[in-house]
Design a protein around this motif. Structure first.
Motif, PDB file in Angstrom:
ATOM      1  N   LEU A 230       0.825  -1.207   0.000  1.00 63.26           N
ATOM      2  CA  LEU A 230       0.000   0.000   0.000  1.00 63.26           C
ATOM      3  C   LEU A 230       0.859   1.256   0.000  1.00 63.26           C
ATOM      4  CD1 LEU A 230      -2.923   0.935   0.034  1.00 63.26           C
ATOM      5  CD2 LEU A 230      -2.872   0.864   2.528  1.00 63.26           C
ATOM      6  N   THR A 271      -2.825  -9.085  -0.484  1.00 59.22           N
ATOM      7  CA  THR A 271      -3.426  -7.989  -1.250  1.00 59.22           C
ATOM      8  C   THR A 271      -4.818  -8.358  -1.741  1.00 59.22           C
ATOM      9  OG1 THR A 271      -1.208  -7.336  -1.991  1.00 59.22           O
ATOM     10  CG2 THR A 271      -3.070  -6.441  -3.204  1.00 59.22           C
ATOM     11  N   THR A 275      -8.395  -6.108  -1.240  1.00 60.57           N
ATOM     12  CA  THR A 275      -8.933  -5.305  -2.345  1.00 60.57           C
ATOM     13  C   THR A 275     -10.433  -5.446  -2.641  1.00 60.57           C
ATOM     14  OG1 THR A 275      -8.163  -7.040  -3.851  1.00 60.57           O
ATOM     15  CG2 THR A 275      -6.756  -5.111  -3.565  1.00 60.57           C
TER      16      THR A 275
END
Length: 413
Positions: A230, A271, A275
């Motif tokens: 990030l 991730t 998301t």
């Protein structure tokens, strides 16, 4: 007057997430992709139907688009692992370039030469048309447990397809900024965008190397990996925004550099768990941006784009398979499985709308969003038809070498 015109950003985020999840639950009963539900939810709560969210508030939510696109590009770059590309990468890359770029070139030619749209509009629309959404195809493959060379080829192509579209769009965007940035060509307007994009690529590669060094330490946790990703994505997106270039290429190069330095799958898994809410917000916001009054003027253009892109995908896939010497079932039916379009294309449409502005930007966004819903509706059916016609399901033909080896072992035992 919209009910939530003065509401806080937080309440609008709540409205986007709740309506998106409810709509996804509803369309799932109709066996439609979640993306379709998210888009429909955005259209419903947007400024043209229920008026729950104003155009002013939608304009303030641009950071959601930038963040979602950064994660989408980061996910696409993971498939540029050199070790895998060396195995069968030459033929797969050739087929991917053909099916992507032939579709994009055909869209550009039809809209610019035949229907007299501007070069900038036609170029961006063609670049967006290169992308393919793998979700519908993957869902169908898993449902029927399809295996074989056709499936192996298809999965590798859809993995690289979005990366080609991101590169094509980034190059197109840089060319447009160079030519139209100050109303003409000059050393400054040509070289500066190219220089900024090159520096962005170098920064992306550097961030990928640093991500591997920092996040992949033995004591690194999933939370630490996600935090590092990030940090670097926000840095790259902010720098690219200052330079007024697309962050897609930089974020994708960061991912590619990371995996080729020995990056671990755990990072992408962390991730991927983070998301989904961001992508839900992104798709609902994209639906809310769809201007329903513009559909009146985009009707014919949308139908043309819908049909031309299908023809370009099929023709490009056929040509690529012919050049690489793929078997007849793959050559004939691969293009049919590459019809769906969402995800990356919707994000690129949002960027294109900003670049073109005015009626041209609205028209571009309307064409992509409206056709995206249609593509996602026919995507599973076309993927199933491709798998059946290639005899991947129903009859087992043209199995991969691994499947052939397994069958021989079973027979021997």
């Amino acid at each position: 007057m919209p009910f939530f015109q003065t509401a806080s950003v937080f309440f609008v985020l709540f409205l986007f997430l709740s309506s998106g999840e409810l709509a996804a639950l509803a369309v799932r009963r109709l066996r439609l992709p979640n993306v379709t539900g998210y888009l429909l939810a955005g259209i419903l709560i947007g400024p043209w139907v229920l008026h729950l969210v104003s155009e002013e508030m939608i304009d303030q939510m641009g950071f959601v688009t930038d963040l979602a696109l950064a994660f989408i590009a980061f996910g696409a770059g993971r498939y540029f692992r050199l070790s895998k590309l060396r195995q069968r990468g030459g033929s797969i890359l050739i087929i991917t370039l053909f099916e992507s770029l032939v579709a994009g070139a055909l869209i550009f030619f039809v809209f610019w030469a035949l229907f007299d749209y501007s070069v900038s509009f036609s170029l961006l629309l063609g670049a967006i048309g290169c992308a393919t959404a793998p979700a519908s195809t993957l869902m169908t493959i898993r449902q029927y447990k399809a295996k074989g060379r056709f499936v192996d080829t298809l999965l590798q192509i859809v993995a690289l397809d979005d990366a080609v579209a991101l590169i094509a769009f980034s190059i197109s965007a840089a060319c447009l900024v160079a030519v139209e940035g100050t109303g003409g060509l000059s050393t400054e307007t040509v070289l500066l965008p190219v220089l900024y994009n090159l520096v962005g690529v170098l920064l992306g590669a550097l961030c990928g190397v640093l991500l591997h060094l920092i996040a992949d330490r033995p004591q690194g946790s999933g939370q630490r990996r996600l935090g590092c990703v990030l940090v670097f994505l926000l840095f790259l997106t902010g720098i690219c925004d200052i330079w007024q270039i697309s962050p897609l290429l930089s974020c994708m190069v960061m991912s590619a550099a990371y995996v080729n330095c020995g990056g671990e799958k755990k990072t992408f898994k962390s991730t991927a768990r983070f998301t989904p809410p961001i992508l839900t917000l992104f798709f609902v916001l994209s639906g809310a941006r769809l201007s329903l009054p513009a559909l009146k003027t985009a009707g014919v253009a949308g139908i043309i784009y819908f049909l031309v892109r299908i023809a370009g995908k099929y023709l490009g896939a056929w040509l690529g398979c012919a050049v690489t010497g793929e078997p007849a079932p793959i050559r004939r039916w691969l293009g049919l499985a590459l019809i769906p379009q969402a995800g990356v294309s919707i994000g690129l449409a949002a960027l294109g709308q900003r670049m073109l502005s005015g009626s041209s930007g609205d028209l571009l966004n309307v064409i992509i969003l409206s056709s995206g819903v249609l593509y996602e509706m026919i995507g599973p059916a076309s993927a199933k038809a491709a798998l059946f016609l290639s005899k991947t399901i129903g009859q087992r033909a043209d199995p991969s070498p691994a499947v052939q080896k397994q069958e021989k072992e079973k027979l021997a035992s």
